[in-house]
Design a protein around this motif. Structure first.
Motif, PDB file in Angstrom:
ATOM      1  N   ARG A 520       0.978  -1.125  -0.265  1.00  0.00           N
ATOM      2  CA  ARG A 520       0.030  -0.217   0.477  1.00  0.00           C
ATOM      3  C   ARG A 520       1.036   1.301   0.282  1.00  0.00           C
ATOM      4  N   LEU A 524       1.191   3.449  -2.733  1.00  0.00           N
ATOM      5  CA  LEU A 524      -0.013   5.225  -3.097  1.00  0.00           C
ATOM      6  C   LEU A 524       1.653   6.660  -2.757  1.00  0.00           C
ATOM      7  N   SER A 542      -5.618   4.495  -2.788  1.00  0.00           N
ATOM      8  CA  SER A 542      -6.090   4.008  -1.748  1.00  0.00           C
ATOM      9  C   SER A 542      -6.962   3.525  -1.092  1.00  0.00           C
TER      10      SER A 542
END
Length: 716
Positions: A520, A524, A542
């Motif tokens: 993640r 991002l 997200s």
């Protein structure tokens, strides 16, 4: 990078070698300013320049010459060496150098790292699989190699009737866990998913023989099939004298061999290239041995073209070399797989269970070749959550190759192996992984214990939602349903953008030990690089992660910048900027503690406080004054704390104290290590109605590091 290296930055700042100026900062590449940092304009592909093989080779050699200086700047120990593996260069000249690590000449499993450099050679950040320097008591094992092999055979779980000799065990440093250990990496063979000669890596402690890890070495896609699926296609061949061979000079000299049922452990044993006097190959059925070779040649060429045209990547290792492929491997082999040891791909013929249909379909070829790309980049360890990410990466890019090929006989969709005549009509579904009854659609704390082919569902599900969003759709003639784990609804960013984000994250920020939380963070950061920090693309990435239970969604950039809380907040919210989303506003810090570094993950949003982690004598403080404690009820301080440490045992060596007006009300230490954020509560009844100073005070001793991450502070 690990903040313990900040002490070395001052010394390293003035050091220059060739074209690289080593200036280490706390921040990773996440904080590097770029002209497009806050725009939604996409860079081409994943933002990387095209490089010739010679240019790439010279860039790697330069990185190798600078390896020693880089190691010192990163705070690595005197017994450690960096070995340059690859270099990627952004359109703006930014470089991303991937290194492997050794310790006293031993390979370090989990020692890989990526160093990010500005165009002028200044190091702007780094991503390390293992944080900080390697320290182990010694490199003399108590077990012999033969002992380790015997232990490995005993502990192997992916193969039956395992065998291994002393020559199959190699001494390494295992740095995947919190504390590095001297270990043996053993290769055992036996009966497993990939046939009677399946191989498994087993890692055992070189002192005690305790198993530390094990995983398959053949990264495979297994299933049944329904025959040749690509139909009549054009393939690249080479003319040799009066005949032709299935040698694809346009794609790195990829050669497709007929293995003539050589065992998978030695596919070259009986192999020879396909050759004939005419340039017409196969008849679309198994009556011609060429038909499976046509499928493989076409699939590998389309995969090469996809990576080249999408990301400027030239082949598996980005060096312009094609990997050999072998069809008709072994007997009754219901499998296809990539093997990095021989830099080759195997395709079995199937068995009576699937009418002896070769496993050389388009998405299978893309899947297997993508395992090679993963091995050449992040090299995600094939176990635990990193193994699930490894498999998901191959599913993601196998799917993208299928879309890219635009083959009428095999239209693009988010089903994996839909042409293999599986009972359910597919092997895996990216839109709804749990539909097969085994795969995970949502992250749970037990995801790391699941088979990597099932835990890959989390990454697959994320990618589908990021690309397509939620809701029912028909794609490639098949029904898809964008279900979520949190009942959210949102639009996707499109499959090309989602793939660009994943590729950049894989090649630039992920390391061998990356887990889903780390993925993640990496995606991002990649989305910020490509589309801007405040872009809808980053926000929707997200949202897709939150929809599979990994982290929470960022604030919607369309709603504007949140207004900072007043210095004297109302009762029940007596703290300014407790989430740190307004940066340092309201806080006094002794060092650069408040950060949005991509190396660690915030509890919520992007910003958090990163305290300690030096691995040396150090003190730090983070404070805020003039806080109005509520005068009614039972006021409390609450905050989220994550502790990671190289220490062991229950003794408190490194501490974080919570102080109010100079009095310590709570103490946390390395003994409070946690896998994630844990909410803490401190009673403030004694200060009801008072104006106070809140301080977080960290102390670290001379040996081994402890990192304290703080987020979501509130008083009420």
């Amino acid at each position: 990078m690990n903040r313990k290296n900040a002490l070395a930055a001052g010394v390293a700042a003035a050091l220059a070698l060739g074209s690289v100026t080593v200036v280490v900062t706390q921040s990773t590449a996440a904080s590097r300013p770029t002209a497009a940092a806050d725009t939604s304009a996409a860079r081409p592909g994943a933002g990387f320049q095209a490089m010739t093989a010679d240019a790439r080779g010279e860039a790697i050699r330069t990185a190798g010459r600078n390896a020693a200086a880089t190691a010192r700047a990163l705070g690595l120990g005197p017994d450690e060496r960096l070995v340059a593996k690859d270099v990627l260069i952004d359109a703006d000249g930014t470089r991303h150098v991937r290194y492997d690590r050794t310790y006293r000449g031993l390979p370090v499993i989990g020692g890989d790292l990526v160093v990010h450099l500005a165009e002028d050679g200044t190091i702007t950040g780094s991503d390390l699989a293992h944080q900080g320097a390697i320290r182990i008591p010694g490199t003399t094992p108590k077990l012999t190699a033969a002992d380790a092999s015997a232990k490995a055979v005993k502990h192997a779980k992916h193969v039956k009737h395992a065998k291994a000799g002393s020559k199959d065990s190699t001494l390494v440093v295992y740095a995947v866990g919190k504390i590095p250990a001297l270990a043996y990496r053993s290769t055992v063979t036996g009966e497993g998913e990939t046939g009677p000669a399946s191989r498994e890596a087993v890692i055992v402690d070189a002192t005690s023989g305790v198993p530390l890890d094990q995983y398959e070495l053949h990264q495979s896609i297994t299933g049944t099939g329904n025959g040749v699926t690509v139909g009549q296609v054009s393939i690249e061949t080479t003319q040799t004298g009066s005949g032709y061979t299935l040698t694809d000079a346009a794609h790195g000299g990829t050669i497709v061999y007929d293995s003539y049922n050589s065992p998978q452990s030695n596919p070259k044993q009986n192999a020879r290239p396909f050759s004939k006097t005419t340039n017409s190959w196969g008849n679309g059925t198994n009556s011609s041995r060429e038909s499976a070779a046509v499928d493989a040649s076409y699939g590998l060429a389309k995969t090469w073209d996809y990576y080249k045209n999408s990301f400027n990547r030239s082949g598996i290792r980005n060096d312009g070399r094609g990997a050999p492929a072998y069809v008709h491997v072994d007997t009754s082999l219901l499998n296809a797989f990539y093997d990095d040891n021989c830099f080759c791909m195997y395709f079995g013929d199937g068995s009576s269970q699937n009418s002896n249909t070769p496993l050389a379909t388009l998405d299978v070829a893309g899947h297997e070749m993508s395992h090679g790309v993963t091995a050449a980049t992040a090299n995600l360890t094939y176990s635990g959550e990193s193994g699930g990410l490894n498999e998901a990466t191959s599913d993601i890019f196998g799917t993208m190759v299928e879309f890219y090929a635009n083959n009428a006989g095999d239209p693009g969709d988010y089903y994996i192996g839909e042409k293999l005549n599986m009972p359910a009509g597919y092997m895996r579904r990216m839109d709804n992984p749990a539909a097969d009854g085994k795969s995970l659609s949502c992250w749970t704390s037990s995801a790391g214990s699941a088979d990597v082919h099932y835990s890959s569902g989390i990454g697959n599900h994320f990618f589908y939602l990021a690309a397509e969003g939620t809701g029912a759709k028909t794609i490639g003639g098949r029904s898809h349903t964008g279900t979520t784990c949190n009942n959210d609804t949102f639009a996707g960013i499109g499959k090309e953008k989602a793939a660009a984000v994943w590729y950049r994250a894989l090649s630039t920020y992920m390391t061998s030990t990356t887990n889903y939380a780390g993925a993640r963070t990496a995606t991002l950061q990649a989305a910020a690089d490509l589309y801007g920090t405040n872009s809808q693309e980053r926000y929707l990435v997200s949202k897709a992660w939150a929809a599979v239970s990994v982290g929470t969604a960022l604030p919607d950039p369309g709603t504007g910048t949140p207004t900072p809380s007043p210095t004297t907040p109302p009762s029940g919210n007596a703290l300014t900027n407790g989430s740190f989303e307004q940066g340092t506003s309201g806080w006094t810090q002794s060092d650069s503690i408040i950060t949005n570094s991509a190396l660690q993950a915030a509890r919520d949003g992007s910003w958090y406080a990163w305290m300690m982690g030096y691995g040396a004598d150090a003190v730090e403080s983070l404070s805020q004054s003039n806080i109005a404690v509520p005068s009614t009820g039972t006021p409390k301080l609450t905050f989220w704390l994550k502790v990671t440490t190289q220490e062991s045992g229950s003794a408190a060596y490194d501490t974080l104290k919570v102080k109010v007006n100079g009095t310590a009300l709570a103490t946390y230490s390395n003994a409070n290590a946690s896998s994630g954020y844990v909410q803490k509560t401190v009673d403030l009844s004694a200060y009801k109605g008072q104006t106070v100073k809140l301080e977080f005070a960290g102390t670290e001793d001379t040996y081994l590091s402890t990192v304290f991450l703080v987020d979501g502070i509130a008083i009420g």
